[in-house]
Design a protein around this motif. Sequence first.
Motif, PDB file in Angstrom:
ATOM      1  N   ASP A  67       0.912  -1.556   0.345  1.00 48.54           N
ATOM      2  CA  ASP A  67       0.340  -0.142   0.102  1.00 48.54           C
ATOM      3  C   ASP A  67       1.046   0.691  -0.351  1.00 48.54           C
ATOM      4  O   ASP A  67       0.991   2.729   0.429  1.00 48.54           O
ATOM      5  CB  ASP A  67      -1.043  -0.173   1.404  1.00 48.54           C
ATOM      6  N   GLY A  68       2.084   1.545  -0.622  1.00 49.96           N
ATOM      7  CA  GLY A  68       3.013   1.931  -0.677  1.00 49.96           C
ATOM      8  C   GLY A  68       3.292   2.977  -1.261  1.00 49.96           C
ATOM      9  O   GLY A  68       1.557   2.935  -2.761  1.00 49.96           O
ATOM     10  N   GLU A  69       3.455   3.781  -1.883  1.00 48.85           N
ATOM     11  CA  GLU A  69       3.925   4.662  -2.778  1.00 48.85           C
ATOM     12  C   GLU A  69       4.113   3.997  -4.484  1.00 48.85           C
ATOM     13  O   GLU A  69       4.004   3.072  -4.557  1.00 48.85           O
ATOM     14  CB  GLU A  69       5.237   5.173  -2.953  1.00 48.85           C
ATOM     15  N   ARG A  70       2.841   4.741  -5.373  1.00 48.60           N
ATOM     16  CA  ARG A  70       2.738   4.199  -7.341  1.00 48.60           C
ATOM     17  C   ARG A  70       3.226   4.908  -7.560  1.00 48.60           C
ATOM     18  O   ARG A  70       3.853   6.230  -7.658  1.00 48.60           O
ATOM     19  CB  ARG A  70       0.459   4.229  -7.006  1.00 48.60           C
ATOM     20  N   HIS A  71       3.526   4.000  -8.529  1.00 49.38           N
ATOM     21  CA  HIS A  71       4.529   4.698  -9.524  1.00 49.38           C
ATOM     22  C   HIS A  71       3.937   4.111 -11.211  1.00 49.38           C
ATOM     23  O   HIS A  71       4.034   3.029 -11.255  1.00 49.38           O
ATOM     24  CB  HIS A  71       6.184   3.918  -9.459  1.00 49.38           C
ATOM     25  N   ALA A  72       3.902   5.372 -11.992  1.00 48.96           N
ATOM     26  CA  ALA A  72       3.272   4.349 -12.776  1.00 48.96           C
ATOM     27  C   ALA A  72       4.496   3.583 -14.157  1.00 48.96           C
ATOM     28  O   ALA A  72       5.932   4.011 -13.486  1.00 48.96           O
ATOM     29  CB  ALA A  72       3.756   6.149 -14.116  1.00 48.96           C
ATOM     30  N   LEU A  73       4.356   2.924 -14.331  1.00 46.93           N
ATOM     31  CA  LEU A  73       5.451   1.887 -15.462  1.00 46.93           C
ATOM     32  C   LEU A  73       6.272   2.378 -15.946  1.00 46.93           C
ATOM     33  O   LEU A  73       7.594   2.078 -16.525  1.00 46.93           O
ATOM     34  CB  LEU A  73       4.134   0.201 -15.047  1.00 46.93           C
ATOM     35  N   ALA A  74       5.485   3.394 -17.149  1.00 42.89           N
ATOM     36  CA  ALA A  74       6.413   4.057 -17.679  1.00 42.89           C
ATOM     37  C   ALA A  74       7.788   4.902 -16.904  1.00 42.89           C
ATOM     38  O   ALA A  74       8.704   5.313 -17.784  1.00 42.89           O
ATOM     39  CB  ALA A  74       5.909   4.719 -18.765  1.00 42.89           C
ATOM     40  N   ASP A  75       7.208   5.497 -16.016  1.00 45.66           N
ATOM     41  CA  ASP A  75       7.911   6.511 -14.960  1.00 45.66           C
ATOM     42  C   ASP A  75       9.645   5.581 -14.345  1.00 45.66           C
ATOM     43  O   ASP A  75      10.204   6.385 -13.965  1.00 45.66           O
ATOM     44  CB  ASP A  75       7.557   7.348 -14.557  1.00 45.66           C
ATOM     45  N   VAL A  76       9.072   3.993 -14.173  1.00 45.89           N
ATOM     46  CA  VAL A  76      10.744   3.497 -13.960  1.00 45.89           C
ATOM     47  C   VAL A  76      11.093   2.114 -14.725  1.00 45.89           C
ATOM     48  O   VAL A  76      10.790   2.536 -15.865  1.00 45.89           O
ATOM     49  CB  VAL A  76      10.104   2.838 -12.536  1.00 45.89           C
ATOM     50  N   HIS A  77      12.306   2.364 -13.831  1.00 47.43           N
ATOM     51  CA  HIS A  77      13.262   0.818 -14.658  1.00 47.43           C
ATOM     52  C   HIS A  77      12.669  -0.630 -14.187  1.00 47.43           C
ATOM     53  O   HIS A  77      13.271  -0.244 -13.189  1.00 47.43           O
ATOM     54  CB  HIS A  77      14.846   1.212 -14.375  1.00 47.43           C
ATOM     55  N   VAL A  78      11.619  -1.171 -15.501  1.00 47.42           N
ATOM     56  CA  VAL A  78      11.818  -2.138 -14.472  1.00 47.42           C
ATOM     57  C   VAL A  78      12.900  -3.529 -14.016  1.00 47.42           C
ATOM     58  O   VAL A  78      13.828  -3.709 -15.984  1.00 47.42           O
ATOM     59  CB  VAL A  78      10.790  -3.525 -15.046  1.00 47.42           C
ATOM     60  N   LEU A  79      13.124  -3.790 -13.744  1.00 45.97           N
ATOM     61  CA  LEU A  79      14.493  -5.295 -13.174  1.00 45.97           C
ATOM     62  C   LEU A  79      13.789  -6.147 -13.802  1.00 45.97           C
ATOM     63  O   LEU A  79      13.228  -6.405 -14.078  1.00 45.97           O
ATOM     64  CB  LEU A  79      14.860  -5.031 -12.291  1.00 45.97           C
ATOM     65  N   ALA A  80      14.892  -7.414 -13.978  1.00 44.60           N
ATOM     66  CA  ALA A  80      14.789  -8.748 -13.653  1.00 44.60           C
ATOM     67  C   ALA A  80      14.102  -8.910 -12.393  1.00 44.60           C
ATOM     68  O   ALA A  80      14.089  -8.533 -10.924  1.00 44.60           O
ATOM     69  CB  ALA A  80      15.946  -9.598 -13.593  1.00 44.60           C
ATOM     70  N   PRO A  81      12.748  -9.452 -11.861  1.00 40.51           N
ATOM     71  CA  PRO A  81      12.040  -9.662 -11.043  1.00 40.51           C
ATOM     72  C   PRO A  81      13.273 -10.456 -10.209  1.00 40.51           C
ATOM     73  O   PRO A  81      12.905  -9.453  -8.504  1.00 40.51           O
ATOM     74  CB  PRO A  81      10.763 -10.432 -11.444  1.00 40.51           C
ATOM     75  N   VAL A  82      13.661 -11.337 -10.198  1.00 36.91           N
ATOM     76  CA  VAL A  82      14.273 -12.386  -9.241  1.00 36.91           C
ATOM     77  C   VAL A  82      16.185 -12.289  -9.831  1.00 36.91           C
ATOM     78  O   VAL A  82      16.492 -12.399 -11.242  1.00 36.91           O
ATOM     79  CB  VAL A  82      14.006 -13.353  -8.832  1.00 36.91           C
ATOM     80  N   ALA A  83      17.145 -12.232  -9.275  1.00 36.84           N
ATOM     81  CA  ALA A  83      18.262 -12.534  -9.426  1.00 36.84           C
ATOM     82  C   ALA A  83      18.998 -13.953  -8.424  1.00 36.84           C
ATOM     83  O   ALA A  83      18.394 -14.284  -7.580  1.00 36.84           O
ATOM     84  CB  ALA A  83      19.282 -11.235  -8.667  1.00 36.84           C
ATOM     85  N   PRO A  84      18.504 -15.238  -9.791  1.00 37.44           N
ATOM     86  CA  PRO A  84      18.453 -16.744  -9.018  1.00 37.44           C
ATOM     87  C   PRO A  84      19.911 -17.183  -9.109  1.00 37.44           C
ATOM     88  O   PRO A  84      20.892 -16.662  -9.904  1.00 37.44           O
ATOM     89  CB  PRO A  84      17.976 -17.116 -10.332  1.00 37.44           C
ATOM     90  N   GLY A  85      20.186 -18.080  -7.952  1.00 40.64           N
ATOM     91  CA  GLY A  85      21.165 -18.294  -7.794  1.00 40.64           C
ATOM     92  C   GLY A  85      21.559 -19.372  -8.754  1.00 40.64           C
ATOM     93  O   GLY A  85      22.630 -19.790  -9.257  1.00 40.64           O
ATOM     94  N   LYS A  86      21.058 -20.207  -9.291  1.00 40.85           N
ATOM     95  CA  LYS A  86      21.323 -21.443 -10.608  1.00 40.85           C
ATOM     96  C   LYS A  86      19.396 -21.120 -11.242  1.00 40.85           C
ATOM     97  O   LYS A  86      18.646 -20.690 -11.097  1.00 40.85           O
ATOM     98  CB  LYS A  86      20.814 -22.884  -9.505  1.00 40.85           C
ATOM     99  N   ILE A  87      20.142 -21.141 -12.549  1.00 40.27           N
ATOM    100  CA  ILE A  87      19.093 -21.386 -13.221  1.00 40.27           C
ATOM    101  C   ILE A  87      19.162 -22.646 -14.309  1.00 40.27           C
ATOM    102  O   ILE A  87      20.307 -23.035 -14.613  1.00 40.27           O
ATOM    103  CB  ILE A  87      19.668 -20.429 -14.594  1.00 40.27           C
ATOM    104  N   LEU A  88      18.054 -23.649 -14.303  1.00 39.14           N
ATOM    105  CA  LEU A  88      18.647 -24.694 -15.040  1.00 39.14           C
ATOM    106  C   LEU A  88      17.174 -24.392 -15.812  1.00 39.14           C
ATOM    107  O   LEU A  88      16.795 -24.408 -15.472  1.00 39.14           O
ATOM    108  CB  LEU A  88      18.387 -25.531 -14.277  1.00 39.14           C
ATOM    109  N   ALA A  89      18.182 -25.043 -17.193  1.00 37.66           N
ATOM    110  CA  ALA A  89      17.154 -24.522 -17.665  1.00 37.66           C
ATOM    111  C   ALA A  89      16.833 -26.615 -19.063  1.00 37.66           C
ATOM    112  O   ALA A  89      17.580 -26.865 -18.705  1.00 37.66           O
ATOM    113  CB  ALA A  89      17.737 -23.904 -19.238  1.00 37.66           C
TER     114      ALA A  89
END
Length: 292
Positions: free
Chosen positions: A49-71
């Motif tokens: 319920d914090g501050e609202r930001h327009a999606l266009a006004d921020v830099h969207v990052l990768a949602p997670v920094a995974p320790g492992k990526i298994l493909a």
Amino acid sequence: MSKAVHFETTDGKRWIGRLDGDDIVTAGEAPAQGFVPDEAGWTAIVAADGERHALADVHVLAPVAPGKILAIGLNYQAHVEETNLQRPDVPVVFAKLPSSVTGPFDDIVIPVEETRTDYEGELGIVISKRAYRVSEEDAWEYVGGFTALNDVSGRRAQLETPMRQFTLGKSFDTFTPLGPVIASVDSVANRDEIGVKTTIGDEVMQDGNTRQLIFDIPALIEYLTRGVTLEPGDLIATGTPGGVGDERTPPRYLVPGDVVAVEVAGVGAIRNPVRAEDAAASVTDRAQADAA
């Protein structure tokens, strides 16, 4: 139904929040790993319920920094057939280095040496809690959410070099665009039938559905956790549908100026411009970093 976003504001601070239409409702400062879809993480997102930001006004990052990526390779029959390879009896597993992760709208940078840069749109599974020797029956309890990813592949390194350098060819910097969110499992209409589509510009290159997986999500988790512990935030790339560039006639590789998108139903789409590495600038930047 929730979608978690990891983003950076203009002051350089990083946050996690809940996607609400074209806005993000801030949930709190982002930990180093970004958003981990465990019980505490989702509780914070739902209660945001914090501050609202327009999606266009921020830099969207990768949602997670995974320790492992298994493909997983060769996990759609159409992809097996286009490669003229044998349908696997067990999942084909390879690793991607976490340093290859980049944001959902950031550039894919083709290394100077790479001549066959390919796209592979995929559904990503993010683990919610430590998993070891998990049965297929219990596997969904360990899935924290879904994301979209592009398993960008340097086919020259992967297929032309001695011993076929899968890990290297799959792990160049920026070769794992990820996001734009982690969507809770209940954000998709049917967790067993999730659409995956890849486009370059306006041209559809891949159009698959996870009901076509040879090894479904529970089977993958059961197989991977035989002897390997998956940790919260680890990522499983579930495989790519048919239509990859390397198997087309003529081949269709990613080239500078392309914009490649991967859309996962219930999650959203990542869209990444493609550019060539500036070799001279890269050498200068690294020399300056080493001297600092």
